[in-house]
Design a protein around this motif. Structure first.
Motif, PDB file in Angstrom:
ATOM      1  N   SER A  37       0.847  -1.185   0.000  1.00 39.50           N
ATOM      2  CA  SER A  37       0.000   0.000   0.000  1.00 39.50           C
ATOM      3  C   SER A  37       0.884   1.238   0.000  1.00 39.50           C
ATOM      4  CB  SER A  37      -0.877   0.001   1.254  1.00 39.50           C
ATOM      5  OG  SER A  37      -0.080   0.194   2.409  1.00 39.50           O
ATOM      6  N   ARG A  39      -1.395   7.914  -3.144  1.00 45.49           N
ATOM      7  CA  ARG A  39      -2.138   8.659  -2.122  1.00 45.49           C
ATOM      8  C   ARG A  39      -3.042   9.710  -2.768  1.00 45.49           C
ATOM      9  NH1 ARG A  39      -0.929   9.845   4.020  1.00 45.49           N
ATOM     10  NH2 ARG A  39      -2.282  11.630   4.360  1.00 45.49           N
ATOM     11  N   THR A  88      -6.116   8.003  -4.157  1.00 47.40           N
ATOM     12  CA  THR A  88      -7.026   7.569  -3.102  1.00 47.40           C
ATOM     13  C   THR A  88      -7.704   8.752  -2.439  1.00 47.40           C
ATOM     14  OG1 THR A  88      -5.480   5.740  -2.728  1.00 47.40           O
ATOM     15  CG2 THR A  88      -7.214   6.039  -1.105  1.00 47.40           C
ATOM     16  N   ASN A 112      -4.734  -1.210  -1.449  1.00 46.55           N
ATOM     17  CA  ASN A 112      -5.031   0.008  -0.695  1.00 46.55           C
ATOM     18  C   ASN A 112      -6.420  -0.009  -0.081  1.00 46.55           C
ATOM     19  OD1 ASN A 112      -2.626   1.946  -0.997  1.00 46.55           O
ATOM     20  ND2 ASN A 112      -2.912   1.165  -3.074  1.00 46.55           N
TER      21      ASN A 112
END
Length: 402
Positions: free
Chosen positions: A79, A92, A95, A234
Motif C-alpha cells: 500500500s 495517495r 485515493t 489500498n
C-alpha cells in the motif's frame, strides 16, 4: 537491563499497561542503539524532524540484509503507506480524490447524520445493562460499521474480525521469520481478503454506487487510474487502518476519562470542549505508539549518533507526545490544552490518511457515551491489553453503570 534492550522492554507484554516510564528513559538516552541493530528515537523534535526527512524511507527494500524487517520486503504488493515518493504520492493522490477535498469535499462531513444515528443506536443498546464492555459493545462495532459504509463493503461479512486480527498481528515489530504459524495465518488472511475485495471491485466497476470503493474503481484523474492490484491492496489498508486506530482512540479515551472523573464531569458540563479533548487524548494516549517501518537511505546523524544507511529506525510517537521539552505538564491530561501539535496521528507525507474521520468519530462517540452512561465506573484497572505494542489499547474495558 541495558538501554540497548529498551525496545525489547517497551514491547514486552508486561509493559503494555504503562510503557511511559520506559519512554522517559528513552528520552534521557535521546537515541538508543538496540541489540538487534535498530535505533530507537523518542524525543519530540527528533521524531518530528525524522517524520519530515526525505532521507528516511518507508520501503523495506531499503533495509539492510539480516536486519529486523528486511525479511518482510517483497512479501507482496504494498500500500502507499509502505512506499516512498513518487509512487507513494501518486497512489495517495488517487485515493485522496475519493476521500476529501478538493475532489470529494463533502465525503466525511455528509456522514455526520449517519454517524450520529449509529452512535445513538449503539448507546441505546447499552440501556439497562449494569456492566458493559466498551470495546465489544461500542468501540469496535461503531468504526467498523462506519468504514464499511464509507467503502461500500457489506458489514455482515463474518470474516472481517478474524482477517483484521491476523493482519494487525503481522505488523507486530517483534515478529520474526521464525514465527511460521503467525506468518501463515497472516498470509491466508491477506489472500482471502484480497479475493473478497477483488470481487467487490469488479461488482463496482459493473454497477457503481455512491460509495468510496465505486469511486476508486471508476475514477480516472490526472494520475490515471488505480489498477486492480493497487485497488485491492489500498482498499485493505483503508479498511484495517480505518477502524483499528479508532477503536483504540475511543477505548483509550474512555479509560482516560474514567481515570479522571473531574475531567469527565467537566466535559459533560462543557461539551463544546470535546474537539480539544480528543486532540489531547491523541497526544496523551495515542492509538499508535511506534513506527518501525523507517529506514535511512544514507548515513544520518541524530543528536551526535550516526545511524548507518539501511538500519531500522523506530520512532516512538507516544514518547514524543509526552516530551516535557515540548509539552508543559506532559504527563497530565489537560482537556483544553493549547498549542497541541502532537504526533498522535503521525506527521509528514505519511500522516494518518483518515484523520478527519477518526477525529469526528472520536468526538461523537465519547460525547454520547459520557452524556448517556449513568455513573460509569471501571471494573478493572489496568484492563487487559491487546498484545500488539504498535496499536496499543485495551482488549476489553469493563464498566459498571448505574
Amino acid at each position: 537491563m541495558s538501554r540497548a534492550q529498551l525496545f525489547q522492554r517497551i514491547t514486552d507484554q508486561a509493559s503494555r499497561p504503562n510503557p511511559y516510564p520506559l519512554y522517559e528513559e528513552l528520552r534521557e538516552t535521546r537515541v538508543a542503539p538496540q541489540d538487534n541493530g535498530s535505533y530507537l528515537v523518542g524525543r519530540y523534535y527528533d521524531v518530528m524532524a525524522l517524520l519530515h526527512d526525505p532521507r528516511i524511507s518507508s520501503d523495506l527494500h531499503n533495509r539492510g540484509p539480516g536486519l529486523p524487517g528486511s525479511d518482510r520486503a517483497g512479501d507482496g504488493p504494498e500500500s502507499f503507506l509502505k512506499l516512498d515518493p513518487p509512487e507513494h504520492d501518486r497512489l495517495r493522490r488517487l485515493t485522496t480524490r475519493q476521500f476529501g477535498p478538493p475532489h470529494s469535499p463533502d465525503r466525511i462531513d455528509s456522514m455526520r447524520g449517519e454517524l450520529a444515528t449509529l452512535v445513538t443506536k449503539l448507546v441505546d443498546g447499552l440501556d439497562g445493562k449494569e456492566r458493559i464492555d466498551i470495546v465489544d459493545d461500542f468501540a469496535y462495532p461503531f468504526p467498523v460499521t462506519v468504514i464499511c459504509r464509507l467503502l461500500g463493503v457489506p458489514h455482515e461479512e463474518p470474516r472481517f474480525h478474524a482477517w483484521a486480527d491476523a493482519l494487525v498481528a503481522a505488523i507486530d515489530p517483534r515478529r520474526t521469520s521464525a514465527d511460521n504459524e503467525q506468518v501463515k495465518v497472516a498470509q491466508k488472511a491477506q489472500m482471502e481478503m484480497a479475493m473478497f475485495m477483488a470481487g467487490l471491485i469488479e461488482d463496482r466497476r459493473r454497477d457503481p454506487g455512491d460509495d468510496m470503493l465505486s469511486g476508486l474503481a471508476n475514477d480516472s484523474g490526472p494520475d490515471g487510474q488505480l489498477n486492480t492490484v493497487e485497488l485491492v491492496t489500498n482498499s485493505i489498508l483503508l479498511f484495517i487502518a480505518g477502524h483499528e486506530t479508532t477503536v483504540n482512540l475511543i477505548t483509550n479515551g474512555m479509560l482516560t476519562l474514567l481515570r479522571n472523573p473531574d475531567v469527565l464531569e467537566r466535559l459533560r458540563a462543557e461539551p463544546q470542549l470535546m474537539p480539544q479533548a480528543v486532540e489531547e487524548l491523541l497526544r496523551f494516549e495515542p492509538p499508535v505508539h511506534l513506527l518501525g517501518q523507517r529506514t535511512p537511505i544514507v548515513d544520518i546523524e541524530i543528536d551526535g549518533v550516526t545511524v548507518p544507511k539501511g538500519s531500522p529506525l523506530v520512532l516512538a510517537l507516544a514518547s514524543a507526545n509526552r516530551d516535557p521539552e515540548r509539552f508543559v505538564d506532559a504527563d497530565k491530561f489537560v482537556p483544553n490544552r493549547a498549542d497541541n501539535q502532537h504526533v498522535g496521528l503521525g506527521s509528514g507525507i505519511h500522516s494518518c490518511f483518515g484523520a478527519p474521520l477518526a477525529r469526528l468519530e472520536g468526538q461523537m462517540a465519547l460525547a454520547e457515551l459520557i452524556r448517556r452512561l449513568p455513573n460509569p465506573r471501571l471494573v478493572e484497572d489496568p484492563p487487559p491489553y491487546r498484545p500488539n505494542p504498535v496499536l496499543r489499547g485495551p482488549r476489553h474495558l469493563l464498566v459498571d453503570c448505574g
